[in-house]
Design an enzyme around this catalytic site. Structure first.
Site, PDB file in Angstrom:
ATOM      1  N   GLU A  15       0.823  -1.225   0.000  1.00  0.00           N
ATOM      2  CA  GLU A  15       0.000   0.000   0.000  1.00  0.00           C
ATOM      3  C   GLU A  15       0.853   1.270   0.000  1.00  0.00           C
ATOM      4  O   GLU A  15       0.544   2.233   0.710  1.00  0.00           O
ATOM      5  CB  GLU A  15      -0.954   0.003   1.211  1.00  0.00           C
ATOM      6  CG  GLU A  15      -1.939  -1.153   1.246  1.00  0.00           C
ATOM      7  CD  GLU A  15      -2.904  -1.156   0.071  1.00  0.00           C
ATOM      8  OE1 GLU A  15      -3.262  -0.071  -0.413  1.00  0.00           O
ATOM      9  OE2 GLU A  15      -3.287  -2.261  -0.386  1.00  0.00           O
ATOM     10  N   LEU A  20       0.384   2.326  -8.721  1.00  0.00           N
ATOM     11  CA  LEU A  20       0.301   3.657  -9.325  1.00  0.00           C
ATOM     12  C   LEU A  20       1.567   3.953 -10.120  1.00  0.00           C
ATOM     13  O   LEU A  20       1.502   4.427 -11.262  1.00  0.00           O
ATOM     14  CB  LEU A  20       0.091   4.718  -8.242  1.00  0.00           C
ATOM     15  CG  LEU A  20       0.128   6.171  -8.728  1.00  0.00           C
ATOM     16  CD1 LEU A  20      -0.985   6.440  -9.731  1.00  0.00           C
ATOM     17  CD2 LEU A  20       0.043   7.129  -7.536  1.00  0.00           C
ATOM     18  N   LYS A  40       1.309  -8.455 -13.345  1.00  0.00           N
ATOM     19  CA  LYS A  40       1.171  -8.581 -11.892  1.00  0.00           C
ATOM     20  C   LYS A  40       1.155 -10.087 -11.643  1.00  0.00           C
ATOM     21  O   LYS A  40       0.093 -10.708 -11.548  1.00  0.00           O
ATOM     22  CB  LYS A  40      -0.124  -7.914 -11.420  1.00  0.00           C
ATOM     23  CG  LYS A  40      -0.398  -8.037  -9.928  1.00  0.00           C
ATOM     24  CD  LYS A  40       0.392  -7.038  -9.127  1.00  0.00           C
ATOM     25  CE  LYS A  40      -0.021  -7.087  -7.647  1.00  0.00           C
ATOM     26  NZ  LYS A  40       0.741  -6.140  -6.834  1.00  0.00           N
ATOM     27  N   GLU A 118       5.150  -5.893 -11.802  1.00  0.00           N
ATOM     28  CA  GLU A 118       4.922  -5.386 -10.447  1.00  0.00           C
ATOM     29  C   GLU A 118       4.955  -6.526  -9.445  1.00  0.00           C
ATOM     30  O   GLU A 118       4.226  -7.516  -9.581  1.00  0.00           O
ATOM     31  CB  GLU A 118       3.575  -4.662 -10.355  1.00  0.00           C
ATOM     32  CG  GLU A 118       3.344  -4.068  -8.969  1.00  0.00           C
ATOM     33  CD  GLU A 118       1.915  -3.611  -8.726  1.00  0.00           C
ATOM     34  OE1 GLU A 118       1.541  -3.434  -7.547  1.00  0.00           O
ATOM     35  OE2 GLU A 118       1.162  -3.444  -9.710  1.00  0.00           O
ATOM     36  N   GLY A 119       5.796  -6.390  -8.444  1.00  0.00           N
ATOM     37  CA  GLY A 119       5.861  -7.391  -7.391  1.00  0.00           C
ATOM     38  C   GLY A 119       4.642  -7.339  -6.490  1.00  0.00           C
ATOM     39  O   GLY A 119       3.704  -6.568  -6.706  1.00  0.00           O
ATOM     40  N   ARG A 179       4.392  10.320  -2.368  1.00  0.00           N
ATOM     41  CA  ARG A 179       3.919  11.038  -1.185  1.00  0.00           C
ATOM     42  C   ARG A 179       2.601  10.434  -0.679  1.00  0.00           C
ATOM     43  O   ARG A 179       1.529  11.000  -0.855  1.00  0.00           O
ATOM     44  CB  ARG A 179       3.737  12.526  -1.511  1.00  0.00           C
ATOM     45  CG  ARG A 179       5.023  13.280  -1.848  1.00  0.00           C
ATOM     46  CD  ARG A 179       5.907  13.484  -0.630  1.00  0.00           C
ATOM     47  NE  ARG A 179       5.207  14.098   0.475  1.00  0.00           N
ATOM     48  CZ  ARG A 179       5.071  15.412   0.644  1.00  0.00           C
ATOM     49  NH1 ARG A 179       5.614  16.256  -0.219  1.00  0.00           N
ATOM     50  NH2 ARG A 179       4.429  15.891   1.681  1.00  0.00           N
ATOM     51  N   PRO A 211       3.325  13.402  -6.186  1.00  0.00           N
ATOM     52  CA  PRO A 211       2.591  14.044  -5.103  1.00  0.00           C
ATOM     53  C   PRO A 211       1.398  13.197  -4.672  1.00  0.00           C
ATOM     54  O   PRO A 211       1.042  12.223  -5.350  1.00  0.00           O
ATOM     55  CB  PRO A 211       2.129  15.367  -5.733  1.00  0.00           C
ATOM     56  CG  PRO A 211       2.010  15.053  -7.191  1.00  0.00           C
ATOM     57  CD  PRO A 211       3.120  14.076  -7.486  1.00  0.00           C
ATOM     58  N   HIS A 212       0.811  13.573  -3.550  1.00  0.00           N
ATOM     59  CA  HIS A 212      -0.394  12.875  -3.109  1.00  0.00           C
ATOM     60  C   HIS A 212      -1.534  13.237  -4.060  1.00  0.00           C
ATOM     61  O   HIS A 212      -1.973  14.387  -4.106  1.00  0.00           O
ATOM     62  CB  HIS A 212      -0.744  13.285  -1.676  1.00  0.00           C
ATOM     63  CG  HIS A 212      -1.847  12.465  -1.074  1.00  0.00           C
ATOM     64  ND1 HIS A 212      -1.654  11.189  -0.612  1.00  0.00           N
ATOM     65  CD2 HIS A 212      -3.153  12.748  -0.874  1.00  0.00           C
ATOM     66  CE1 HIS A 212      -2.800  10.714  -0.136  1.00  0.00           C
ATOM     67  NE2 HIS A 212      -3.719  11.635  -0.288  1.00  0.00           N
TER      68      HIS A 212
END
Length: 239
Positions: A15, A20, A40, A118-119, A179, A211-212
């Site tokens: 997470e 992303l 994945k 992606e791990g 972030r 950024p967030h």
């Protein structure tokens, strides 16, 4: 004929934005004119739609890819429960075989110019009683991009993960600061501390600061990443 490229995306934890960033890389590679596909290999947490099982992360990779892999190549192991893979696999009587994932990756490379793998979870998440995600990365033998979730404790997490990657003889091709905590104190100072150490110790550049984002957007995140520099590193690694 150009040899296909590939990389392995790992993170300092679960997470923290691996999906992303993986999707953002796919968007960046697509913008560069490459046929980009996402894998994945192991996904834990599935939901059923019209009789077909899906995973949210895998679906996001598909949406960001310019080449959508067949589901059995994109996610060779789709586990139902959202928990540690080795636990869910045991409950569902599934054996997570690294060799099978490697074979699927070989087939994926035949369909795309670049494959982003992606791990699952962090770099040392167990897959079986004896193997973990680090063993998968080693079997694939790919340059690694590290996603660091910027929150309290991230410096140690980043350095420990980088150390584990290097200990297996894998190249740390770069890292991304994500972030995840928009209210983190001294975020810039933390980024600088990680940037300086990873560059000095592993010659691993900071590829960008995401950024967030609310809502999360692969295209917006792609704007923050230096995929050109990463492509140069991946191509150099092939020589």
């Amino acid at each position: 004929m150009t040899t296909p490229l590939s990389l392995f995306v790992t993170g300092t934890d679960t997470e923290i934005g691996k999906t992303l960033v993986s999707a953002a890389l796919l968007r960046g590679f697509t913008r560069a004119g490459l046929r980009a596909a996402g894998m994945k290999p192991i996904a834990a947490g599935a939901f059923e739609v019209s009789g077909v099982w899906h995973n949210e992360d895998a679906d996001l990779l598909d949406a960001a890819s310019s080449v959508v892999l067949p589901p059995m190549l994109r996610t060779p192991y789709l586990l139902k429960a959202p928990a540690a893979p080795h636990i869910v696999a045991a409950l569902e009587n599934v054996t997570l075989e690294i060799a099978h994932i490697v074979d699927c990756h070989v087939q994926a490379l035949e369909l795309a110019d670049i494959v982003v793998v992606e791990g699952v979870g962090g770099f040392r998440v167990p897959l079986t009683d004896v193997h973990d995600t680090a063993d998968l990365a080693l079997a694939l033998n790919l340059p690694v991009v590290l996603v660091v979730g910027m929150r309290l404790g991230c410096i140690s997490h980043a350095l420990l993960t980088a150390e584990a990657i290097a200990a297996r003889g894998l190249q740390l091709a770069g890292w991304v600061a994500n972030r995840v905590d928009p209210d983190m104190s001294f975020a810039d100072e933390n980024i600088a501390a990680i940037r300086d150490r990873l560059k000095r110790q592993y010659d691993a550049p900071l590829l960008g600061i995401v950024p967030h984002l609310t809502p999360a957007s692969a295209d917006a995140a792609a704007d923050c990443l230096d995929t050109t520099q990463l492509l140069q590193t991946l191509r150099a690694a092939q020589r």
